[in-house]
Design an enzyme around this catalytic site. Structure first.
Site, mmCIF file in Angstrom:
data_model
loop_
_atom_site.group_PDB
_atom_site.id
_atom_site.type_symbol
_atom_site.label_atom_id
_atom_site.label_comp_id
_atom_site.label_asym_id
_atom_site.label_seq_id
_atom_site.Cartn_x
_atom_site.Cartn_y
_atom_site.Cartn_z
ATOM 1 N N THR A 60 40.726 37.388 50.686
ATOM 2 C CA THR A 60 41.813 38.609 51.211
ATOM 3 C C THR A 60 42.662 39.209 50.785
ATOM 4 O O THR A 60 42.596 40.649 50.981
ATOM 5 C CB THR A 60 41.278 38.645 52.244
ATOM 6 O OG1 THR A 60 42.328 38.850 53.819
ATOM 7 C CG2 THR A 60 39.410 38.521 53.042
ATOM 8 N N ILE A 102 36.252 29.900 46.116
ATOM 9 C CA ILE A 102 35.074 29.201 45.142
ATOM 10 C C ILE A 102 35.998 30.610 43.846
ATOM 11 O O ILE A 102 35.314 31.139 42.737
ATOM 12 C CB ILE A 102 33.665 29.746 45.411
ATOM 13 C CG1 ILE A 102 33.309 31.389 45.596
ATOM 14 C CG2 ILE A 102 33.028 28.852 46.347
ATOM 15 C CD1 ILE A 102 32.035 31.358 45.875
ATOM 16 N N HIS A 157 33.752 24.020 47.880
ATOM 17 C CA HIS A 157 32.728 24.761 47.722
ATOM 18 C C HIS A 157 32.448 25.307 46.757
ATOM 19 O O HIS A 157 31.599 25.867 46.379
ATOM 20 C CB HIS A 157 32.799 25.733 49.422
ATOM 21 C CG HIS A 157 32.535 25.168 50.296
ATOM 22 N ND1 HIS A 157 32.665 26.504 51.399
ATOM 23 C CD2 HIS A 157 32.154 23.884 51.187
ATOM 24 C CE1 HIS A 157 33.195 25.544 52.682
ATOM 25 N NE2 HIS A 157 32.180 24.623 52.643
ATOM 26 N N CYS A 176 19.295 18.913 32.868
ATOM 27 C CA CYS A 176 20.723 18.919 31.938
ATOM 28 C C CYS A 176 21.575 18.156 32.045
ATOM 29 O O CYS A 176 22.250 18.162 31.462
ATOM 30 C CB CYS A 176 19.795 19.070 30.446
ATOM 31 S SG CYS A 176 20.319 20.490 29.902
#
Length: 263
Positions: free
Chosen positions: A28, A101, A117, A128
């Site tokens: 943040t 992330i 995460h 695949c």
């Protein structure tokens, strides 16, 4: 506050194997919204939007929400990220385990980062395994109707060829949620001589359980504006303030004490 800064400076100065746990609070300070605060992502939509079920049911809508609220290619690391990278170079921080992330730890220079995460940097075909950079997914969204369907594999059922962002969604299981991954993290915590928690309220499992695995004599330092369930435990030192400002103060004091690292 000053006394806590002094205590934490001394603890970090003595430590040689710091394990860092980070959450949204460190990001943040780079302008990225958290999830659960009054201005967080979940004020825009319910948690269900970031679930595996929603992804399969509404892949296009999921992607548009994720690209707007989870993908931040222009965000830059802040002082907190930079100081952690500096301490890693100095041999004090051994690993960072993050809920984030956004990749800002790596952008800031840290090398030993476990993205618990996952990451928004890439997406992968569920069949695949073909990896797509997020920049490529942005281009596909702009030019293809079924952009979320892999262009390489030919399995019959379209849903099996969905391209999913490499983040852990609700109802999902990532690399580190496996027995092997979890045990690797527990081993790292057991080896640490100081646990530094930054920007997380430690209320979301299983990440919230990690401090419980430290050895009894290992100090737990928490820098977070909100309270955490660990704040009043023995051997825990809490600073309710800005992460960047707090780490800057600690780093300055460490730099001002030539012998701190040698005690």
């Amino acid at each position: 506050m000053d006394s806590n800064i002094e205590i934490c400076t001394n603890l970090i100065g003595k430590a040689k194997n710091i394990l860092v746990l980070t959450g949204a609070g460190i990001s943040t300070e780079s302008g990225i919204k958290d999830f659960r605060s009054k201005t967080g992502v979940y004020q825009m939509a319910p948690e269900y939007v970031l679930s595996l079920d929603y992804f399969f049911q509404h892949p296009a809508e999921f992607y548009r929400f994720a690209m707007e609220h989870l993908y931040h290619p222009d965000a830059i690391p802040n002082k907190g990220h930079e100081i952690l990278a500096k301490w890693e170079v100095q041999g004090k921080v051994q690993h960072i385990i993050t809920q984030n992330i956004d990749g800002l730890h790596q952008k800031g220079g840290s090398k030993n980062v476990i993205e618990f995460h996952g990451t928004m940097k890439t997406s992968s075909c569920l069949h695949c395994g073909k990896i797509y950079l997020t920049e490529e997914m942005v281009s596909r969204i702009q030019t293809m109707a079924d952009f979320y369907v892999c262009s390489y594999c030919k399995t019959k059922r379209e849903m099996d060829r969905y391209i999913k962002p490499d983040v852990v969604l609700f109802g999902d299981a990532g690399e580190w949620f496996s027995t092997k991954g979890f045990n690797t993290i527990i081993d790292l915590i057991d080896q640490a001589d100081c646990i530094l928690v930054l920007g997380t309220s430690l209320k979301v499992t299983p990440f919230s359980t990690f401090p419980q695995y430290r050895r009894k004599d290992v100090p737990l330092i928490i820098i977070n504006k909100a309270d955490t369930p660990y704040d009043h435990e023995a051997g825990t030192y809490v600073i309710h303030d800005s992460i960047g400002e707090s780490l800057t103060q600690i780093d300055r004091k460490l730099c001002g004490s030539v012998d701190v690292f040698e005690r």
